[in-house]
Motif scaffolding. Structure first.
Motif: not given
Length: 145
Positions: A87, A105, A126-128, A139, A141-142, A144
């Protein structure tokens, strides 16, 4: 005499496999073993060669993908590949059409894009990380918080 030749070939192939440990010759060692057994049973040279080639190819085609998958299980990703699934925080809005977007990151800033062109992701989101393309992180969007 032929069984000894097949067994010698089997030994050489197993030694090469032990040295390389990369699943390179083990398939042909299996073929040599079957050919040696056929030779002990009295099969002709043509049958032995056909068995060697057939068994080697069958082992290579059908069991190699499974063996490679099994051997690579638990291998830790290194370098940039270790970022996939991690993330990050967006520090500049991500917009593919405007060719903007950066994430941070591990105290490093990366250029970032989304998989879909019409999608934008605002700052402080927050992104994954889904994949790496050159020097860009792809990426989403996260889910979580």
């Amino acid at each position: 005499m032929e069984p000894m030749i097949w067994l010698a070939l089997l030994a050489v192939l197993l030694i090469i496999e032990a040295i390389t440990a990369g699943l390179t010759t083990i398939w042909f060692a299996g073929g040599a073993l079957v050919a040696a057994v056929a030779s002990f049973a009295g099969a002709g040279l043509a049958v032995q060669l056909v068995l060697f080639l057939t068994v080697s190819l069958v082992l290579l085609i059908f069991t190699r993908p499974l063996a490679v998958k099994f051997m690579n299980k638990g291998v830790e990703k290194t370098n940039v590949n270790s970022l996939i699934g991690a993330r990050a925080i967006v520090i500049q809005e991500i917009n593919n059409l405007e060719q903007t977007g950066q994430v941070r990151i591990n105290d490093i800033e990366w250029m970032a894009r989304t998989a879909l062109d019409g999608q934008t992701i605002p700052e402080k989101t927050i992104v994954t990380i889904k994949e790496v393309q050159g020097v860009k992180l792809i990426v989403e969007e996260s889910k979580e918080g």
